[in-house]
Enzyme design. Sequence first.
Site, PDB file in Angstrom:
ATOM      1  N   HIS A 208      -5.931 -31.354  57.511  1.00 51.47           N
ATOM      2  CA  HIS A 208      -6.542 -32.755  57.196  1.00 51.47           C
ATOM      3  C   HIS A 208      -6.905 -32.830  55.667  1.00 51.47           C
ATOM      4  O   HIS A 208      -7.020 -33.823  55.072  1.00 51.47           O
ATOM      5  CB  HIS A 208      -7.742 -32.763  58.017  1.00 51.47           C
ATOM      6  CG  HIS A 208      -7.468 -33.284  59.315  1.00 51.47           C
ATOM      7  ND1 HIS A 208      -6.760 -34.268  59.760  1.00 51.47           N
ATOM      8  CD2 HIS A 208      -8.001 -32.945  60.566  1.00 51.47           C
ATOM      9  CE1 HIS A 208      -6.859 -34.545  60.672  1.00 51.47           C
ATOM     10  NE2 HIS A 208      -7.496 -33.748  61.650  1.00 51.47           N
ATOM     11  N   ARG A 315       2.292 -41.124  62.652  1.00 53.15           N
ATOM     12  CA  ARG A 315       2.288 -39.983  63.411  1.00 53.15           C
ATOM     13  C   ARG A 315       1.065 -39.912  64.665  1.00 53.15           C
ATOM     14  O   ARG A 315       0.089 -39.512  64.334  1.00 53.15           O
ATOM     15  CB  ARG A 315       2.134 -38.608  62.719  1.00 53.15           C
ATOM     16  CG  ARG A 315       3.627 -38.432  61.891  1.00 53.15           C
ATOM     17  CD  ARG A 315       3.299 -37.303  60.898  1.00 53.15           C
ATOM     18  NE  ARG A 315       4.499 -36.867  60.334  1.00 53.15           N
ATOM     19  CZ  ARG A 315       4.797 -36.859  58.993  1.00 53.15           C
ATOM     20  NH1 ARG A 315       4.170 -37.500  58.034  1.00 53.15           N
ATOM     21  NH2 ARG A 315       6.188 -36.374  58.824  1.00 53.15           N
ATOM     22  N   ARG A 351       5.041 -44.117  66.182  1.00 53.26           N
ATOM     23  CA  ARG A 351       5.826 -43.233  66.565  1.00 53.26           C
ATOM     24  C   ARG A 351       4.904 -42.706  67.825  1.00 53.26           C
ATOM     25  O   ARG A 351       3.871 -42.362  67.707  1.00 53.26           O
ATOM     26  CB  ARG A 351       6.139 -42.004  65.777  1.00 53.26           C
ATOM     27  CG  ARG A 351       7.085 -41.146  66.412  1.00 53.26           C
ATOM     28  CD  ARG A 351       7.230 -39.925  65.528  1.00 53.26           C
ATOM     29  NE  ARG A 351       6.427 -38.985  65.117  1.00 53.26           N
ATOM     30  CZ  ARG A 351       6.825 -37.848  64.557  1.00 53.26           C
ATOM     31  NH1 ARG A 351       7.637 -37.868  63.742  1.00 53.26           N
ATOM     32  NH2 ARG A 351       5.648 -37.285  64.104  1.00 53.26           N
ATOM     33  N   GLU A 450      16.768 -37.142  64.009  1.00 53.49           N
ATOM     34  CA  GLU A 450      16.286 -35.907  63.637  1.00 53.49           C
ATOM     35  C   GLU A 450      16.978 -34.611  64.030  1.00 53.49           C
ATOM     36  O   GLU A 450      16.348 -33.565  63.979  1.00 53.49           O
ATOM     37  CB  GLU A 450      14.524 -35.788  63.657  1.00 53.49           C
ATOM     38  CG  GLU A 450      13.959 -36.015  64.797  1.00 53.49           C
ATOM     39  CD  GLU A 450      12.396 -36.229  64.471  1.00 53.49           C
ATOM     40  OE1 GLU A 450      11.859 -35.605  63.570  1.00 53.49           O
ATOM     41  OE2 GLU A 450      11.708 -36.603  65.536  1.00 53.49           O
ATOM     42  N   ASN A 473      12.920 -33.864  57.903  1.00 54.58           N
ATOM     43  CA  ASN A 473      12.042 -32.725  57.952  1.00 54.58           C
ATOM     44  C   ASN A 473      12.688 -31.786  59.027  1.00 54.58           C
ATOM     45  O   ASN A 473      13.032 -30.647  58.993  1.00 54.58           O
ATOM     46  CB  ASN A 473      10.755 -32.736  58.205  1.00 54.58           C
ATOM     47  CG  ASN A 473      10.022 -33.840  57.037  1.00 54.58           C
ATOM     48  OD1 ASN A 473      10.438 -33.757  55.987  1.00 54.58           O
ATOM     49  ND2 ASN A 473       8.963 -34.387  57.431  1.00 54.58           N
ATOM     50  N   ARG A 484      11.194 -24.689  59.464  1.00 58.63           N
ATOM     51  CA  ARG A 484      10.291 -25.535  58.480  1.00 58.63           C
ATOM     52  C   ARG A 484       9.140 -24.730  57.919  1.00 58.63           C
ATOM     53  O   ARG A 484       8.740 -24.829  56.624  1.00 58.63           O
ATOM     54  CB  ARG A 484       9.812 -26.685  59.170  1.00 58.63           C
ATOM     55  CG  ARG A 484      10.609 -27.689  59.208  1.00 58.63           C
ATOM     56  CD  ARG A 484      10.014 -29.100  60.237  1.00 58.63           C
ATOM     57  NE  ARG A 484       8.947 -29.683  59.862  1.00 58.63           N
ATOM     58  CZ  ARG A 484       8.638 -30.857  60.478  1.00 58.63           C
ATOM     59  NH1 ARG A 484       9.329 -31.359  61.105  1.00 58.63           N
ATOM     60  NH2 ARG A 484       7.519 -31.593  59.711  1.00 58.63           N
ATOM     61  N   CYS A 521      11.956 -41.381  56.711  1.00 61.57           N
ATOM     62  CA  CYS A 521      10.702 -41.080  56.659  1.00 61.57           C
ATOM     63  C   CYS A 521      10.217 -39.722  56.644  1.00 61.57           C
ATOM     64  O   CYS A 521       9.104 -39.383  56.642  1.00 61.57           O
ATOM     65  CB  CYS A 521       9.709 -41.677  57.920  1.00 61.57           C
ATOM     66  SG  CYS A 521      10.486 -41.063  59.355  1.00 61.57           S
TER      67      CYS A 521
HETATM   68  C1  PEP Z   1      10.757 -35.618  60.142  1.00 62.90           C
HETATM   69  O1  PEP Z   1      11.049 -34.784  60.965  1.00 62.90           O
HETATM   70  O2  PEP Z   1      11.335 -35.825  59.113  1.00 62.90           O
HETATM   71  C2  PEP Z   1       9.513 -36.384  60.443  1.00 62.90           C
HETATM   72  C3  PEP Z   1       9.184 -37.643  59.592  1.00 62.90           C
HETATM   73  O3  PEP Z   1       8.746 -35.985  61.316  1.00 62.90           O
HETATM   74  P1  PEP Z   1       7.689 -34.805  61.400  1.00 62.90           P
HETATM   75  O4  PEP Z   1       7.524 -34.265  60.141  1.00 62.90           O
HETATM   76  O5  PEP Z   1       6.248 -35.432  61.892  1.00 62.90           O
HETATM   77  O6  PEP Z   1       8.209 -33.999  62.218  1.00 62.90           O
HETATM   78 MG    MG Z   2      10.312 -34.546  62.935  1.00 62.69          MG
END
Ligand code: PEP
Ligand code: MG
Length: 611
Positions: A208, A315, A351, A450, A473, A484, A521
């Site tokens: 946050h 989100r 989302r 994704e 991502n 990640r 995004c």
């Molecule tokens: C992504 O995976 O690129 C995405 C935007 O979703 P998050 O980062 O919330 O997994």
């Molecule tokens: Mg994602």
Amino acid sequence: MTNRGNNQLGRTVVPQGTGVVLQGIGVSPGYAIGRVHLLDRRRMRVPKYHVSPTELDAELERFDQALNESEAQITEIKSRLQSAGEEHFLILDAHLLILRDEMLVDGARLIIKEQALNAEWALKKTVKSIRQIFEKIEDEYFRERRADVDFVGDRILRNLMGSAQPALSQVLPDAVIIGHDLSPADTAFLLRTHVLGFATDVGGKTSHTAIMARSLELPAVVGVGQLSEKVGTGDMIILDGTTGEVILSPSPELLRLYQHKQMAYSARRAQLDLHKTEPARTRDGVTLRIAGNIELHEEAMILLEAGAEGVGLYRTEYLFMNRETLPSEDEQYLHYRHVVEKCGDRGATIRTLDLGGDKFLNNLKLGRELNPAMGLRAIRFCLREPGIYKAQLRALLRASAHGELRIMLPLISGLSEVRAVKVLLAECRQELAAAEVQMAESVPLGIMIELPSAAIIADMLAREVDFFAIGTNDLIQYTLAIDRANEHVAYLYQPLHPALLRMLRFIVDSARSAGIKVSMCGEMAGDAFFTAILIGLGLDELSMTAVSIPLIKQVVRSLDASACRALLDEVAHMDDAPEIERYIAERLPGLLGGAVPTEVFDPLQHIRSHD
Ligand code: PEP
Ligand code: MG
């Protein structure tokens, strides 16, 4: 991924022997040059002693008193922020909930009663055991929520020990705050004292605190290791919120160098801001929609002020966190409605829940998964829990009566998931219609691309939905098989890997053929290094964090879409990501034609930061 977003401006080469350079994660761009104000919460010694049976009631009373004082203080900070027009006060609601949480309150009371221990020690033990539960959570975002429990515990402790006023009230205006960690309440307070920036030992991009720093444009670096043990209040320090570098005891020359960089950076950013509301139209007339990503509904306003043309990714899972109970349909409705109303005609893409594995509320008792990234995550979890999911879908449909709302599904792997959601949506519509509840006649339904499986069947999926949003991502994580959150494989984070370029092309072409819009995004969308390629690919929309918007718009305006397409064709034949990046870095300055100052974006620095 720990270095995501660190590479937008690249790294400064700091001369040897001119200061101590520590590396953290840059979470909010800009420079902070000033004197350290150290907030070290960990050095508070907690007394331990036994309480005699006759004093037990008084001890419990003392504990309750500290809870009441803590509640009054948090409520007071919250109302100060609220009346100052700060939108982040709602985070403090989470702290109020933790403060009255059964596990915390009853846990500590039980230790006082049964073990006849003093309130401070009982509290310390309880916070520690709650913390251990959080530490087992693999998901980075949820694991970081343990910090909120610590912050609340710390406040109660200070009230018990009579030192409730954190040192923040004495912060000087040129201070750079250094702490092991900062609470959102601390961060909100910092804004009022106009500090220059902050750095913390722990934390990640999704805390946050990092989110708030970014949306408020306060330079910040997190995850610097043992920074708080290496500095003292009054020391000179430099933070580079983009590269994540923290320089201790800089030499006078280095100080001058950074002062110069900072002035140039601020002046350039101020120039960019003058044009933030102008459209992102390339020199040859191709317009991209530039939208923003939010995690909390109250960020919508900040985003729109930064020049966003709507919300491209909300989100919603953040609304389900920091709490013991699920948000009700009504509560969700109010949050979604707020965002939709703020966006008006610009529209909001919301989302549905992207939770999963054991990254969830304690009371749902989901089993621990060995491999949560591939487990019961996102849409899989929602389809398994239709009761929870339908409450969200109904809340979204109700909010659709108030503006341009689009529903987006995360982590879609194939058609059957989309079809299953459509069935649930139809049921929700019927239920609401039967109760004569207002909703939009039709609400566009889109999916995140994704997963590699979704990318490969993008042509089939495109016929089933109203829009695509590419989540790079996760798409990069799953395509290149790199966690990640694991810094050891971070060097493989290659958005321009030939495999990804092929996928991106196919996704965009499939959307085109089906006549639907496609946005991006993931973090890649907000990184100026990739903008030319994204224009070349033909994306309709880029959605990013607020702070990136003015720069990305300027980069788009400086480019020629036909030159971007040619650039994409050239790199499409190359077989190695670093080679592609080098080629783009060399070509970009020419393509940008000097219209984007290097102080805010230097393509060559991007590749230097990988060397
Ligand atoms: C992504 O995976 O690129 C995405 C935007 O979703 P998050 O980062 O919330 O997994
Ligand atoms: Mg994602």
